[in-house]
Design a protein around this motif. Structure first.
Motif, PDB file in Angstrom:
ATOM      1  N   ILE A 154      27.478   6.630 -16.869  1.00  6.80           N
ATOM      2  CA  ILE A 154      26.047   6.583 -16.520  1.00  6.80           C
ATOM      3  C   ILE A 154      25.881   6.510 -15.008  1.00  6.80           C
ATOM      4  O   ILE A 154      25.051   7.215 -14.424  1.00  6.80           O
ATOM      5  CB  ILE A 154      25.378   5.375 -17.204  1.00  6.80           C
ATOM      6  CG1 ILE A 154      25.392   5.559 -18.723  1.00  6.80           C
ATOM      7  CG2 ILE A 154      23.954   5.190 -16.700  1.00  6.80           C
ATOM      8  CD1 ILE A 154      24.912   4.344 -19.488  1.00  6.80           C
ATOM      9  N   LYS A 155      26.686   5.657 -14.375  1.00  4.43           N
ATOM     10  CA  LYS A 155      26.621   5.539 -12.921  1.00  4.43           C
ATOM     11  C   LYS A 155      27.044   6.837 -12.246  1.00  4.43           C
ATOM     12  O   LYS A 155      26.377   7.315 -11.303  1.00  4.43           O
ATOM     13  CB  LYS A 155      27.519   4.385 -12.469  1.00  4.43           C
ATOM     14  CG  LYS A 155      27.601   4.191 -10.958  1.00  4.43           C
ATOM     15  CD  LYS A 155      26.264   3.765 -10.378  1.00  4.43           C
ATOM     16  CE  LYS A 155      26.397   3.473  -8.891  1.00  4.43           C
ATOM     17  NZ  LYS A 155      25.117   3.024  -8.295  1.00  4.43           N
ATOM     18  N   ALA A 156      28.129   7.443 -12.718  1.00  6.65           N
ATOM     19  CA  ALA A 156      28.615   8.688 -12.121  1.00  6.65           C
ATOM     20  C   ALA A 156      27.596   9.810 -12.291  1.00  6.65           C
ATOM     21  O   ALA A 156      27.371  10.609 -11.373  1.00  6.65           O
ATOM     22  CB  ALA A 156      29.952   9.078 -12.749  1.00  6.65           C
ATOM     23  N   ALA A 157      26.962   9.901 -13.469  1.00 11.06           N
ATOM     24  CA  ALA A 157      25.968  10.952 -13.700  1.00 11.06           C
ATOM     25  C   ALA A 157      24.758  10.770 -12.795  1.00 11.06           C
ATOM     26  O   ALA A 157      24.197  11.752 -12.278  1.00 11.06           O
ATOM     27  CB  ALA A 157      25.536  10.955 -15.166  1.00 11.06           C
ATOM     28  N   SER A 158      24.334   9.534 -12.596  1.00 10.46           N
ATOM     29  CA  SER A 158      23.177   9.289 -11.725  1.00 10.46           C
ATOM     30  C   SER A 158      23.486   9.678 -10.282  1.00 10.46           C
ATOM     31  O   SER A 158      22.630  10.247  -9.586  1.00 10.46           O
ATOM     32  CB  SER A 158      22.764   7.823 -11.802  1.00 10.46           C
ATOM     33  OG  SER A 158      23.780   6.972 -11.285  1.00 10.46           O
ATOM     34  N   LEU A 159      24.713   9.405  -9.806  1.00  2.28           N
ATOM     35  CA  LEU A 159      25.087   9.789  -8.445  1.00  2.28           C
ATOM     36  C   LEU A 159      25.229  11.306  -8.323  1.00  2.28           C
ATOM     37  O   LEU A 159      24.888  11.889  -7.285  1.00  2.28           O
ATOM     38  CB  LEU A 159      26.392   9.100  -8.055  1.00  2.28           C
ATOM     39  CG  LEU A 159      26.336   7.567  -7.952  1.00  2.28           C
ATOM     40  CD1 LEU A 159      27.703   7.002  -7.614  1.00  2.28           C
ATOM     41  CD2 LEU A 159      25.302   7.127  -6.920  1.00  2.28           C
ATOM     42  N   ALA A 160      25.715  11.953  -9.388  1.00  2.00           N
ATOM     43  CA  ALA A 160      25.822  13.415  -9.360  1.00  2.00           C
ATOM     44  C   ALA A 160      24.440  14.057  -9.317  1.00  2.00           C
ATOM     45  O   ALA A 160      24.233  15.063  -8.629  1.00  2.00           O
ATOM     46  CB  ALA A 160      26.605  13.900 -10.589  1.00  2.00           C
ATOM     47  N   LEU A 161      23.468  13.494 -10.046  1.00  2.00           N
ATOM     48  CA  LEU A 161      22.098  13.995  -9.976  1.00  2.00           C
ATOM     49  C   LEU A 161      21.504  13.798  -8.585  1.00  2.00           C
ATOM     50  O   LEU A 161      20.740  14.631  -8.098  1.00  2.00           O
ATOM     51  CB  LEU A 161      21.226  13.280 -11.016  1.00  2.00           C
ATOM     52  CG  LEU A 161      21.473  13.627 -12.492  1.00  2.00           C
ATOM     53  CD1 LEU A 161      20.693  12.686 -13.391  1.00  2.00           C
ATOM     54  CD2 LEU A 161      21.101  15.065 -12.793  1.00  2.00           C
ATOM     55  N   ARG A 162      21.882  12.698  -7.945  1.00  2.00           N
ATOM     56  CA  ARG A 162      21.406  12.460  -6.579  1.00  2.00           C
ATOM     57  C   ARG A 162      22.012  13.465  -5.607  1.00  2.00           C
ATOM     58  O   ARG A 162      21.304  13.993  -4.729  1.00  2.00           O
ATOM     59  CB  ARG A 162      21.769  11.038  -6.161  1.00  2.00           C
ATOM     60  CG  ARG A 162      21.294  10.634  -4.780  1.00  2.00           C
ATOM     61  CD  ARG A 162      22.060   9.436  -4.277  1.00  2.00           C
ATOM     62  NE  ARG A 162      23.480   9.732  -4.118  1.00  2.00           N
ATOM     63  CZ  ARG A 162      24.405   8.825  -3.767  1.00  2.00           C
ATOM     64  NH1 ARG A 162      24.040   7.563  -3.576  1.00  2.00           N
ATOM     65  NH2 ARG A 162      25.670   9.165  -3.641  1.00  2.00           N
ATOM     66  N   ASP A 163      23.302  13.769  -5.774  1.00  2.00           N
ATOM     67  CA  ASP A 163      23.979  14.697  -4.866  1.00  2.00           C
ATOM     68  C   ASP A 163      23.546  16.140  -5.104  1.00  2.00           C
ATOM     69  O   ASP A 163      23.545  16.952  -4.176  1.00  2.00           O
ATOM     70  CB  ASP A 163      25.493  14.575  -5.031  1.00  2.00           C
ATOM     71  CG  ASP A 163      26.014  13.205  -4.619  1.00  2.00           C
ATOM     72  OD1 ASP A 163      25.258  12.455  -3.975  1.00  2.00           O
ATOM     73  OD2 ASP A 163      27.170  12.883  -4.953  1.00  2.00           O
ATOM     74  N   ILE A 164      23.233  16.480  -6.348  1.00  2.00           N
ATOM     75  CA  ILE A 164      22.795  17.844  -6.707  1.00  2.00           C
ATOM     76  C   ILE A 164      21.358  17.743  -7.188  1.00  2.00           C
ATOM     77  O   ILE A 164      21.071  17.737  -8.396  1.00  2.00           O
ATOM     78  CB  ILE A 164      23.709  18.460  -7.789  1.00  2.00           C
ATOM     79  CG1 ILE A 164      25.182  18.265  -7.452  1.00  2.00           C
ATOM     80  CG2 ILE A 164      23.395  19.945  -7.972  1.00  2.00           C
ATOM     81  CD1 ILE A 164      25.628  18.970  -6.195  1.00  2.00           C
ATOM     82  N   PRO A 165      20.387  17.637  -6.276  1.00  2.00           N
ATOM     83  CA  PRO A 165      18.992  17.435  -6.701  1.00  2.00           C
ATOM     84  C   PRO A 165      18.434  18.571  -7.542  1.00  2.00           C
ATOM     85  O   PRO A 165      17.514  18.351  -8.339  1.00  2.00           O
ATOM     86  CB  PRO A 165      18.246  17.291  -5.366  1.00  2.00           C
ATOM     87  CG  PRO A 165      19.133  17.940  -4.349  1.00  2.00           C
ATOM     88  CD  PRO A 165      20.535  17.715  -4.821  1.00  2.00           C
ATOM     89  N   GLU A 166      18.967  19.802  -7.388  1.00  2.00           N
ATOM     90  CA  GLU A 166      18.447  20.906  -8.195  1.00  2.00           C
ATOM     91  C   GLU A 166      18.788  20.764  -9.673  1.00  2.00           C
ATOM     92  O   GLU A 166      18.268  21.522 -10.509  1.00  2.00           O
ATOM     93  CB  GLU A 166      18.960  22.245  -7.682  1.00  2.00           C
ATOM     94  CG  GLU A 166      20.473  22.362  -7.626  1.00  2.00           C
ATOM     95  CD  GLU A 166      21.031  21.994  -6.262  1.00  2.00           C
ATOM     96  OE1 GLU A 166      22.057  22.578  -5.871  1.00  2.00           O
ATOM     97  OE2 GLU A 166      20.440  21.124  -5.604  1.00  2.00           O
ATOM     98  N   SER A 167      19.645  19.805 -10.018  1.00  2.00           N
ATOM     99  CA  SER A 167      19.944  19.546 -11.428  1.00  2.00           C
ATOM    100  C   SER A 167      19.007  18.509 -12.028  1.00  2.00           C
ATOM    101  O   SER A 167      18.959  18.344 -13.250  1.00  2.00           O
ATOM    102  CB  SER A 167      21.394  19.073 -11.590  1.00  2.00           C
ATOM    103  OG  SER A 167      21.612  17.844 -10.918  1.00  2.00           O
ATOM    104  N   ASN A 168      18.270  17.799 -11.196  1.00  2.00           N
ATOM    105  CA  ASN A 168      17.329  16.770 -11.665  1.00  2.00           C
ATOM    106  C   ASN A 168      15.928  17.371 -11.725  1.00  2.00           C
ATOM    107  O   ASN A 168      15.035  17.015 -10.958  1.00  2.00           O
ATOM    108  CB  ASN A 168      17.371  15.561 -10.728  1.00  2.00           C
ATOM    109  CG  ASN A 168      16.637  14.370 -11.314  1.00  2.00           C
ATOM    110  OD1 ASN A 168      16.563  14.202 -12.529  1.00  2.00           O
ATOM    111  ND2 ASN A 168      16.092  13.529 -10.447  1.00  2.00           N
TER     112      ASN A 168
END
Length: 497
Positions: free
Chosen positions: A261-275
């Motif tokens: 969950i933590k890793a996915a949230s940071l990945a969404l932050r790093d790749i904003p076009e996925s959020n």
């Protein structure tokens, strides 16, 4: 009944907390109701006396089902005569009763036809000649003329007695269509054919409100969203080591799912076009908040409570929030804002021994991560550049022209047992046979065998599959997201710094 959530259409009353004739104050809990997702309390909106309960929890075996805006109780003012409280008529008027058929059978004519009453002609169907004839004989009421002609035209001449009236056409009774004897379906089945097959017994039970909503929403998602899937294997060795370290040294117990969950949230932050999210007006909404929905199994179905602001939380905080949400979800105690919305979903089936699966996107989100269980794999270990043999070194040794380890092999000498074993190993890929410790075993052969024999390392990997909505996401963005997710999982210390 008020709507307790935007998607709520009906609910089931499980218990009334107030009785008829009891005084209530605004904010008091009147009753408990079970919606499609959770059990909730309905509070009084104003002060008064509970005059009449119209929907009791014992009306049905599984509670009283009511729809939104339906009257479920009457609230009177203090001092009113409760015996004179009138129940509003909310039920729709009943359909008019069907007219009873006459018991007297209708007599048939001798010819077997039913006589027809003469119809009256319509003035719109009169031809100019007939209209002129009517004016000539001062006939103003056309309805008095019996109609015997086609399309309701009146026979004016017969009415005036100038010609003999023609009899009205006798209507024919339509006969039912029949099939040829060979094509007629069988109307009577034998008792053996009608009996159910052995072992066909089953138990039929009504689906819960949650199960109905799940079926409807998943069907809508799968049929209206163009799904695409991207899979990647992630090594979790370092994550497992850190998890054991936290448990042994700090007595902090967190699950692999908490790290994900933590890793996915940071990945969404790093790749904003996925959020992002696809809106109903055909626009792409860029989400600012990162709220992770976590799939939780309950006795009545699957629900996805939300960990809000996951990227700003620590792994231990995420673990505590997930445990609290899961516990209240199983008791139907979640509030609507705790399970509606979210920007990304995670469904983990690793605890069930599932290694790989795909998940259906949770509307209105645009992606969901399906996580399988950890499995052990073996892969060749990394070889240092200094230990790598060049082609020339291998061929020189096999040809007897190399000098290594203080031993010289001259061309034309008889090959030793170690040389033959090495040649067999290189040619067939099978392990070299052990040779005696005599002088035939040269240090050079042992060195070559050590550097050529494959060395395998054991690792634990997890397969993750990202389901994406192709209307707003593509495989390139999905690949970038999984790349960042893999980075954080394989380097878990970067998540806690």
């Amino acid at each position: 009944m008020p709507a307790l959530s935007p998607t709520m259409t009906e609910g089931t009353i499980t218990a009334w907390k107030k009785k008829e004739g009891e005084a209530v104050v605004a904010g008091d809990v009147l009753l408990e109701i079970e919606t499609d997702k959770a059990g909730m309390d309905v509070e009084a909106q104003e002060d008064g006396i509970l005059a009449k309960i119209l929907a009791s929890e014992i009306s049905f075996p599984n509670g009283s089902k009511v729809v939104v805006n339906e009257v479920i109780a009457l609230l009177a003012e203090e001092g009113d005569d409760l015996s004179k409280v009138e129940v509003p008529k909310t039920a729709k008027a009943a359909a008019p009763a069907k007219e009873e058929k006459s018991e007297a059978p209708q007599k048939k004519a001798d010819a077997g036809h039913v006589p027809q009453t003469a119809a009256t002609p319509s003035s719109k169907l009169l031809s100019p000649a007939v209209a002129h004839l009517l004016l000539q004989h001062h006939i103003t009421d056309v309805t008095k003329i019996p109609s015997t002609g086609p399309k309701g035209r009146g026979d004016v001449l017969a009415f005036l007695g100038l010609i003999q009236a023609r009899p009205a056409p006798e209507p024919t009774i339509p006969q039912p269509k029949t099939l040829p004897p060979a094509a007629q379906p069988a109307t009577q089945a034998s008792p053996a054919a009608a009996a159910p097959a052995p072992g066909a017994a089953f138990t039929d039970s009504a689906a819960s409100n949650m199960r109905k909503v799940i079926a409807s929403r998943l069907n809508e998602s799968k049929t209206t969203i163009p799904h695409s899937y991207v899979t990647r294997d992630i090594v979790v060795d370092n994550l497992m080591k850190l998890r054991r370290l936290l448990a042994d040294e700090l007595d902090v117990k967190v699950s692999v799912n908490d790290f994900l969950i933590k890793a996915a949230s940071l990945a969404l932050r790093d790749i904003p076009e996925s959020n992002v999210r696809f809106s109903s007006d055909d626009h792409v909404k860029q989400l600012k908040d990162i709220d992770i929905s976590v799939a939780v199994a309950t006795p009545t179905g699957l629900i996805t409570p939300i960990v809000k602001g996951a990227e700003a939380r620590g792994v231990q905080s995420i673990s505590q929030v997930v445990k609290d949400l899961a516990e209240r979800a199983k008791k139907n105690k979640l509030k609507p804002e705790e399970y509606q919305g979210g920007s990304f979903s995670i469904s983990n089936m690793g605890m069930f021994g599932v290694s790989h699966f795909t998940a259906i996107i949770n509307l209105p989100q645009s992606s969901i991560l399906a996580v399988g269980g950890a499995r052990t794999v073996f892969k060749p270990s990394a070889v240092e550049e200094a230990d790598m043999l060049t082609d020339s070194e291998v061929f020189e040794y096999l040809g007897g022209q190399s000098k290594k380890g203080g031993v010289t092999a001259t061309k034309g000498t008889k090959a030793s047992n170690a040389d033959l074993d090495l040649i067999d190993f290189l040619g067939s890929g099978k392990p070299a046979k052990k040779t005696s410790t005599s002088s035939a075993s040269t240090p050079l052969g042992e060195e070559v065998l050590r550097r050529l024999r494959p060395s395998l390392e054991k690792s634990q990997v997890v397969s993750v599959t990202l389901s994406i909505d192709e209307r707003v996401l593509d495989s390139e963005v999905a690949g970038k997201f999984l790349g960042r997710l893999s980075h954080y999982v394989e380097n878990p210390e970067s998540m806690i710094l």
